[in-house]
Design a protein around this motif. Structure first.
Motif, PDB file in Angstrom:
ATOM      1  N   MET A   1      14.473   5.735  13.400  1.00 38.32           N
ATOM      2  CA  MET A   1      13.628   6.456  12.437  1.00 38.32           C
ATOM      3  C   MET A   1      12.802   5.448  11.657  1.00 38.32           C
ATOM      4  O   MET A   1      13.307   4.409  11.234  1.00 38.32           O
ATOM      5  N   ALA A   2      11.553   5.740  11.492  1.00 37.89           N
ATOM      6  CA  ALA A   2      10.674   4.816  10.770  1.00 37.89           C
ATOM      7  C   ALA A   2      11.062   4.744   9.302  1.00 37.89           C
ATOM      8  O   ALA A   2      11.522   5.728   8.723  1.00 37.89           O
ATOM      9  N   PRO A   3      10.923   3.572   8.704  1.00 39.38           N
ATOM     10  CA  PRO A   3      11.266   3.445   7.285  1.00 39.38           C
ATOM     11  C   PRO A   3      10.305   4.233   6.410  1.00 39.38           C
ATOM     12  O   PRO A   3       9.167   4.475   6.769  1.00 39.38           O
ATOM     13  N   SER A   4      10.793   4.652   5.248  1.00 44.30           N
ATOM     14  CA  SER A   4       9.949   5.327   4.269  1.00 44.30           C
ATOM     15  C   SER A   4       9.157   4.281   3.522  1.00 44.30           C
ATOM     16  O   SER A   4       9.731   3.349   2.945  1.00 44.30           O
ATOM     17  N   ILE A   5       7.868   4.396   3.557  1.00 51.57           N
ATOM     18  CA  ILE A   5       7.002   3.390   2.941  1.00 51.57           C
ATOM     19  C   ILE A   5       6.187   4.047   1.852  1.00 51.57           C
ATOM     20  O   ILE A   5       5.413   4.961   2.110  1.00 51.57           O
ATOM     21  N   SER A   6       6.385   3.618   0.612  1.00 49.58           N
ATOM     22  CA  SER A   6       5.591   4.140  -0.492  1.00 49.58           C
ATOM     23  C   SER A   6       4.419   3.214  -0.722  1.00 49.58           C
ATOM     24  O   SER A   6       4.588   2.009  -0.874  1.00 49.58           O
ATOM     25  N   SER A   7       3.239   3.771  -0.762  1.00 48.00           N
ATOM     26  CA  SER A   7       2.035   2.973  -0.964  1.00 48.00           C
ATOM     27  C   SER A   7       1.425   3.322  -2.302  1.00 48.00           C
ATOM     28  O   SER A   7       1.016   4.455  -2.514  1.00 48.00           O
ATOM     29  N   SER A   8       1.458   2.381  -3.230  1.00 46.74           N
ATOM     30  CA  SER A   8       0.884   2.636  -4.546  1.00 46.74           C
ATOM     31  C   SER A   8      -0.511   2.047  -4.610  1.00 46.74           C
ATOM     32  O   SER A   8      -0.697   0.853  -4.427  1.00 46.74           O
ATOM     33  N   ILE A   9      -1.500   2.874  -4.834  1.00 45.77           N
ATOM     34  CA  ILE A   9      -2.892   2.439  -4.811  1.00 45.77           C
ATOM     35  C   ILE A   9      -3.391   2.222  -6.225  1.00 45.77           C
ATOM     36  O   ILE A   9      -3.278   3.102  -7.079  1.00 45.77           O
ATOM     37  N   LEU A  10      -3.929   1.042  -6.474  1.00 47.37           N
ATOM     38  CA  LEU A  10      -4.557   0.823  -7.760  1.00 47.37           C
ATOM     39  C   LEU A  10      -5.726   1.762  -7.904  1.00 47.37           C
ATOM     40  O   LEU A  10      -6.242   2.292  -6.926  1.00 47.37           O
ATOM     41  N   ARG A  11      -6.168   1.991  -9.133  1.00 43.07           N
ATOM     42  CA  ARG A  11      -7.242   2.927  -9.399  1.00 43.07           C
ATOM     43  C   ARG A  11      -8.392   2.731  -8.422  1.00 43.07           C
ATOM     44  O   ARG A  11      -8.873   1.632  -8.212  1.00 43.07           O
ATOM     45  N   SER A  12      -8.835   3.808  -7.801  1.00 41.07           N
ATOM     46  CA  SER A  12      -9.928   3.723  -6.849  1.00 41.07           C
ATOM     47  C   SER A  12     -11.111   3.016  -7.471  1.00 41.07           C
ATOM     48  O   SER A  12     -11.498   3.320  -8.599  1.00 41.07           O
TER      49      SER A  12
ATOM     50  N   ASN B   1       5.573   4.615  -9.704  1.00 37.12           N
ATOM     51  CA  ASN B   1       5.126   5.993  -9.472  1.00 37.12           C
ATOM     52  C   ASN B   1       4.081   5.995  -8.360  1.00 37.12           C
ATOM     53  O   ASN B   1       2.893   6.139  -8.605  1.00 37.12           O
ATOM     54  N   PRO B   2       4.516   5.820  -7.094  1.00 34.13           N
ATOM     55  CA  PRO B   2       3.554   5.694  -5.993  1.00 34.13           C
ATOM     56  C   PRO B   2       2.658   6.923  -5.865  1.00 34.13           C
ATOM     57  O   PRO B   2       3.075   8.052  -6.121  1.00 34.13           O
ATOM     58  N   ASP B   3       1.433   6.666  -5.460  1.00 32.69           N
ATOM     59  CA  ASP B   3       0.453   7.747  -5.316  1.00 32.69           C
ATOM     60  C   ASP B   3       0.458   8.338  -3.920  1.00 32.69           C
ATOM     61  O   ASP B   3       0.061   9.498  -3.738  1.00 32.69           O
ATOM     62  N   VAL B   4       0.858   7.552  -2.930  1.00 27.51           N
ATOM     63  CA  VAL B   4       0.881   8.003  -1.537  1.00 27.51           C
ATOM     64  C   VAL B   4       2.177   7.515  -0.902  1.00 27.51           C
ATOM     65  O   VAL B   4       2.586   6.369  -1.121  1.00 27.51           O
ATOM     66  N   THR B   5       2.820   8.367  -0.121  1.00 28.51           N
ATOM     67  CA  THR B   5       3.998   7.969   0.639  1.00 28.51           C
ATOM     68  C   THR B   5       3.728   8.213   2.122  1.00 28.51           C
ATOM     69  O   THR B   5       3.289   9.305   2.502  1.00 28.51           O
TER      70      THR B   5
ATOM     71  N   LEU C   1      -9.747  -5.205   1.833  1.00 26.39           N
ATOM     72  CA  LEU C   1      -8.584  -4.562   1.234  1.00 26.39           C
ATOM     73  C   LEU C   1      -7.525  -5.626   1.014  1.00 26.39           C
ATOM     74  O   LEU C   1      -7.021  -6.227   1.968  1.00 26.39           O
ATOM     75  N   LEU C   2      -7.199  -5.894  -0.234  1.00 25.37           N
ATOM     76  CA  LEU C   2      -6.173  -6.872  -0.587  1.00 25.37           C
ATOM     77  C   LEU C   2      -4.852  -6.122  -0.680  1.00 25.37           C
ATOM     78  O   LEU C   2      -4.651  -5.296  -1.564  1.00 25.37           O
ATOM     79  N   VAL C   3      -3.950  -6.405   0.248  1.00 25.15           N
ATOM     80  CA  VAL C   3      -2.708  -5.651   0.396  1.00 25.15           C
ATOM     81  C   VAL C   3      -1.553  -6.490  -0.140  1.00 25.15           C
ATOM     82  O   VAL C   3      -1.213  -7.537   0.424  1.00 25.15           O
ATOM     83  N   PHE C   4      -0.953  -6.049  -1.240  1.00 28.95           N
ATOM     84  CA  PHE C   4       0.127  -6.784  -1.900  1.00 28.95           C
ATOM     85  C   PHE C   4       1.440  -6.041  -1.678  1.00 28.95           C
ATOM     86  O   PHE C   4       1.687  -5.001  -2.288  1.00 28.95           O
ATOM     87  N   ALA C   5       2.291  -6.567  -0.795  1.00 23.76           N
ATOM     88  CA  ALA C   5       3.561  -5.926  -0.462  1.00 23.76           C
ATOM     89  C   ALA C   5       4.683  -6.502  -1.307  1.00 23.76           C
ATOM     90  O   ALA C   5       4.785  -7.726  -1.487  1.00 23.76           O
ATOM     91  N   ALA C   6       5.535  -5.618  -1.826  1.00 28.60           N
ATOM     92  CA  ALA C   6       6.662  -6.079  -2.640  1.00 28.60           C
ATOM     93  C   ALA C   6       7.734  -6.749  -1.789  1.00 28.60           C
ATOM     94  O   ALA C   6       8.436  -7.646  -2.274  1.00 28.60           O
TER      95      ALA C   6
ATOM     96  N   PRO D   1       8.072  -1.989   4.484  1.00 29.23           N
ATOM     97  CA  PRO D   1       8.955  -1.077   3.741  1.00 29.23           C
ATOM     98  C   PRO D   1       8.947  -1.418   2.255  1.00 29.23           C
ATOM     99  O   PRO D   1       8.859  -2.587   1.865  1.00 29.23           O
ATOM    100  N   GLY D   2       9.034  -0.409   1.424  1.00 29.25           N
ATOM    101  CA  GLY D   2       8.974  -0.617  -0.016  1.00 29.25           C
ATOM    102  C   GLY D   2       7.608  -0.228  -0.553  1.00 29.25           C
ATOM    103  O   GLY D   2       6.883   0.556   0.056  1.00 29.25           O
ATOM    104  N   THR D   3       7.275  -0.786  -1.688  1.00 27.50           N
ATOM    105  CA  THR D   3       6.006  -0.424  -2.322  1.00 27.50           C
ATOM    106  C   THR D   3       4.931  -1.461  -2.025  1.00 27.50           C
ATOM    107  O   THR D   3       5.210  -2.645  -1.846  1.00 27.50           O
ATOM    108  N   THR D   4       3.707  -0.984  -1.989  1.00 23.60           N
ATOM    109  CA  THR D   4       2.551  -1.831  -1.714  1.00 23.60           C
ATOM    110  C   THR D   4       1.411  -1.417  -2.632  1.00 23.60           C
ATOM    111  O   THR D   4       1.213  -0.222  -2.892  1.00 23.60           O
TER     112      THR D   4
END
Length: 470
Positions: free
Chosen positions: A1-12, A354-358, A382-387, A416-419
């Motif tokens: 099963m794929a991991p649950s990945i929460s993606s938190s997006i900084l203000r558009s 408080n992720p905006d997209v999962t 796109l600067l992608v910062f993974a925790a 996996p985790g927040t980004t």
């Protein structure tokens, strides 16, 4: 099963009118406001309320006599600032009042939002009645605007003050740091924005704990003259105070609204009177109840070749040479639209808590950005910062479509985790632009910051980089 990945997006990343700097008049020491004089002379002889019904006014002269006060009826639909252009001199011996309203009292008959000055934002409402009464129970609400103060979030809290020049101040109680209202804008007034509203006070559980409303933000006012500007009276764009109480019942006060923006542009500016863009107070009466936080100061900008500043300015005014106001009707815009087919909220939290997209996939997913008024073919980084993994820079395809509406896509693999994701774009202006220091712009780079604001960096032909946040 794929991991649950929460993606938190900084203000558009929204590219406002600030990307289009204003051209400095070169050569002789003479400035033109661009007014065609079509609205005639503005010379009120008694107190009046000025209805803001158009984007700008083209006067010949402006003369507000001593003893006369001009207030404003804001354009609530478009939240337009006041822009007065004059082909002749401007004399302010009376009073211009673009203040935000005071918040509602705890024992008001109706809890309504306070109204901001023209170009400013409204304050939040206070908590009203116990949760057990479904007919009237309402929690406190946050203030509006880019620096809106957050509402009280637990029993007996005061609302937070609004930010502008500085972050807003915390209301009494248990408000955490991540709820403090942010600073925004820049010293140039591009784009021209007023103050934000303070948050409402009080929080309902099973007891009656009423809260007062937050003060509204001060307005935004630009006066530009082809002649001179003299202020011996006063101009104010103060944030509104929180609401208070008229009874002895406990009251948990809202936050103060932040000060607005006052900008004067002319060949010569004389100020022997007062300029004020103060923040509103969150403390209305002495009591054992919880007070709200104070609103931040706003901003004051004076642009002229010569100055005589013997009067007062709160906050201290920044100064520079005069520039011709020529705001575009179509501002550039860039937003992160979807991630893996999931729509990004229009006002994302930008926090890892408080992720905006999962998303539920370990495979690359499409990140789609939308743009307007940015040259076709421009790529977006796109600067992608993974925790919990390596960070990366992923570049989209070139923007396709039309200048008015374009899009680009990149495939991103999330750990996996927040980004967190920051969008940034760099391009050469499609038409001649001038930086706030008067030099020609060679390139523009725009990127979001960690708190969701955007930084606009102008690189001039001499290589100087001028950064402003908004």
């Amino acid at each position: 099963m794929a991991p649950s990945i929460s993606s938190s997006i900084l203000r558009s990343l929204t590219l406002g009118a600030g990307v289009l700097a204003l051209p400095l008049l070169a050569g002789a020491q003479s400035f033109s406001s661009g007014s065609d004089g079509s609205d005639g002379a503005f010379n009120p002889q008694s107190d009046m309320t000025f209805d803001v019904t158009q984007a700008e006014y083209n006067f010949t002269t402006i003369d507000i006599p001593q003893g006369v006060t001009v207030t404003f009826n804001p354009d609530l639909t478009n939240n337009s600032p006041v822009v007065w252009l004059a082909s002749g001199d401007v004399t302010i011996a009376g009073t211009i009042n673009a203040d935000g309203e005071q918040g509602h009292d705890c024992d008001a008959a109706f809890f309504t939002r306070s109204v901001g000055g023209p170009g400013g934002w409204s304050g939040g409402t206070g908590a009203q009645a116990p949760i057990g009464d479904p007919d009237v129970s309402l929690q406190a609400t946050a203030g509006h605007g880019p620096g809106g103060g957050r509402e009280a979030q637990s029993d007996f809290d005061g609302g937070n003050g609004a930010g502008h020049l500085n972050p807003g101040n915390r209301g009494q109680g248990s408000q955490p740091n991540d709820r403090i209202a942010k600073a925004y804008g820049n010293s140039f007034g591009v784009p021209l924005q007023g103050g934000s509203g303070g948050g409402g006070g009080g929080f309902q559980t099973n007891t009656i704990v009423k809260g007062s409303g937050g003060g509204a933000g001060g307005g935004a006012l630009l006066i530009a003259s082809s002649g001179d500007i003299a202020v011996s009276g006063s101009i104010s764009a103060d944030g509104g105070e929180s609401g208070g109480r008229t009874t002895t019942a406990d009251c948990y006060f809202g936050g103060g609204g932040s000060g607005g923006f006052i900008r004067l542009v002319a060949n010569d500016i004389t100020v022997s009177g007062s300029l004020s863009a103060r923040g509103g107070s969150g403390v209305r009466q002495d009591s054992t109840s919880r007070s709200g936080g104070d609103g931040s100061l706003g901003r004051i900008r004076l642009d002229a070749f010569t100055f005589d500043l013997s009067g007062s300015s709160v906050p201290n005014a920044s100064t520079g040479p005069p520039v011709l106001l020529d705001l575009p009707s179509a501002a550039p815009r860039l937003t992160i639209a979807t991630i893996g087919g999931n729509a990004v909220p229009s006002d994302p939290s930008g926090t890892t808590s408080n992720p905006d997209v999962t998303i539920m996939s370990s495979d690359p997913v499409a990140v789609v950005v939308n743009a307007a008024n940015i040259p076709i073919g421009t790529t977006v980084d796109l600067l992608v910062f993974a925790a919990n993994g390596p960070s990366a820079i992923v570049t989209t395809s070139g923007l396709t479509g039309s200048v008015a509406s374009s899009t680009a896509t990149a495939n991103v693999t999330f750990q996996p985790g927040t980004t967190q994701i920051v969008a940034t774009a760099q391009f050469t202006p499609s038409k001649s632009l001038t930086a706030p220091n008067g030099e020609a712009v060679a390139s523009v780079r725009i990127s979001s910051t960690a708190d969701g604001q955007q930084e606009v960096a102008y690189t001039t032909v001499s290589g100087e980089v001028i950064s402003v946040s908004q």
